[in-house]
Design an enzyme around this catalytic site. Sequence first.
Site, PDB file in Angstrom:
ATOM      1  N   VAL A  61       0.735  -1.133  -0.026  1.00 25.36           N
ATOM      2  CA  VAL A  61      -0.381   0.383   0.242  1.00 25.36           C
ATOM      3  C   VAL A  61       1.071   1.544  -0.361  1.00 25.36           C
ATOM      4  O   VAL A  61       2.272   1.228   0.951  1.00 25.36           O
ATOM      5  CB  VAL A  61      -0.876   0.286   1.610  1.00 25.36           C
ATOM      6  CG1 VAL A  61      -1.842   1.268   1.340  1.00 25.36           C
ATOM      7  CG2 VAL A  61      -1.603  -1.101   1.227  1.00 25.36           C
ATOM      8  N   GLY A 106       4.297   4.373   3.496  1.00 19.23           N
ATOM      9  CA  GLY A 106       4.085   2.985   2.701  1.00 19.23           C
ATOM     10  C   GLY A 106       3.832   1.989   3.576  1.00 19.23           C
ATOM     11  O   GLY A 106       4.082   2.474   4.669  1.00 19.23           O
ATOM     12  N   LYS A 107       3.869   0.684   3.329  1.00 21.44           N
ATOM     13  CA  LYS A 107       3.509  -0.058   3.777  1.00 21.44           C
ATOM     14  C   LYS A 107       3.323  -1.275   2.997  1.00 21.44           C
ATOM     15  O   LYS A 107       2.563  -1.755   2.190  1.00 21.44           O
ATOM     16  CB  LYS A 107       2.748  -0.729   5.016  1.00 21.44           C
ATOM     17  CG  LYS A 107       2.887  -1.584   6.379  1.00 21.44           C
ATOM     18  CD  LYS A 107       3.680  -0.477   7.819  1.00 21.44           C
ATOM     19  CE  LYS A 107       4.060  -1.305   8.652  1.00 21.44           C
ATOM     20  NZ  LYS A 107       5.102  -0.379   9.341  1.00 21.44           N
ATOM     21  N   SER A 108       3.920  -3.006   3.679  1.00 22.37           N
ATOM     22  CA  SER A 108       3.909  -3.968   2.952  1.00 22.37           C
ATOM     23  C   SER A 108       3.283  -5.132   3.883  1.00 22.37           C
ATOM     24  O   SER A 108       3.781  -4.554   4.405  1.00 22.37           O
ATOM     25  CB  SER A 108       4.632  -4.924   1.178  1.00 22.37           C
ATOM     26  OG  SER A 108       5.698  -4.575   2.092  1.00 22.37           O
TER      27      SER A 108
END
Length: 419
Positions: A61, A106-108
């Site tokens: 994201v 962001g992040k995953s």
Amino acid sequence: MSTPTILENALFNYDRTAKMLEGEVDRLLLDKMRRPKERIEISLTPQFHDDKVHIFRAFVVRHSIALGTSKGGIRMRPNVTLDDITGLAMEMTWKCALIGVPFGGGKSGIVADAERLSPYDKETLVRNFARNAVRHISPLVYVPAPDMGTNERDMGYIKDALSWSVGNATTQGCYVTGKPVILGGIPGRREATGRGVAACVVEALTHQGRKVEGATAIVQGFGNVGSVTARALTERGVRVLGIGDLYGAVYNERGLDLAALEAHAAKTGTVKGFSEASAIDAGKLLEMPCDVLVPAAAESQITRENAPQISTRLIAEGANGPTTPEADEILADRGILVIPDILCNAGGVFVSYLEYTQETQQEQMTESEVRGRLQQRMTEKFHQVRNLSEDRKISMRDAAMLVAVKTVAQALEARGRLP
Ligand code: NAD
């Protein structure tokens, strides 16, 4: 109300801030900042040591690119959802803006149980993620780092997978931070989040007119953030009385011997069963009297159920989103100071930024430079947020969010109408 999800928690805090900014920040920008820029779902099909192909879901994201490349860790947990990753990406947007680095949020996430995978299978899974997410990872798009369930080693695999996918020994520019120093990582990144938490605790105790030397602490979580925070606090003369993890908790009223506890956890994978302390109920641990409580594990650990029993004057949020909004209100009424996550655990992303610039410029920074800059930035930001909270008579969370959201709004305005 049931315990809020990570995303609900993040949106609650955002909506509260947006309300305070009505009239000051354009409504359109406030609406825009509430939504993620991009949410991607990916299927991974690694072949494990059992020769079978397994299917996993993964997410990336990018919440914001207003200030720059999206930045945020990779969470590997069996129950992580796309919404969780969206909430965490949003928090990263505010954290980067507050701590003053030119990154967006962001992040995953990888839906897998890191603790149950063999080292071989975990490496295969992480490489598979890198291969499948390759279009979304780059110095100009999204740069991952470690988060729950992933570590320095995994970041090394990612760098290796990305560089060899184009046949090179290295990448041009920084694709991932928190990697081993020998692969272009920065000394002190692994310790950065915990050291930053400890720096905030020292400032807060001093601000409250209390002595750091001899103060007592309870820490929840004994992974990267919890273990380093505990160590860094002991170096300042704080006695860490209790530590808990996913499997249990231990307590010693004279203070825990952290070197011995680390050796025990390295052997057994948990603090549970440590012979030089008593076992204590994991829930009870958070309610034990102490000068500072450091939640450094999962989200939503301090809730309306246990907030009335918490017996401290200071909470330092090492974890992301450990306090629910309802608990926040109870803690505020009880006069307990909460150092909010987007400030307290921002040391990691600050040092990630140093790693990013070091790699871009092909430079090498020393650990003492990194430690010095981290200490200076954390102290400066702590006081900026503390002063604003006192001037405006608002919580430190509200003050931190105000600074962060206004900064992102300024970047959006500066970019003009199109982005
Ligand atoms: P980690 O995987 O290294 O360690 C997590 C620890 O928490 C482990 O000891 C685990 O057993 C424990 N834990 C997990 N769920 C628990 C629960 N329900 N109750 C008690 N203990 C539990 O993870 P980490 O990197 O140390 O991250 C911890 C928190 O800090 C997360 O919220 C993460 O998002 C946040 N954070 C991490 C970094 C970083 O640089 N690693 C930076 C900023 C924020």
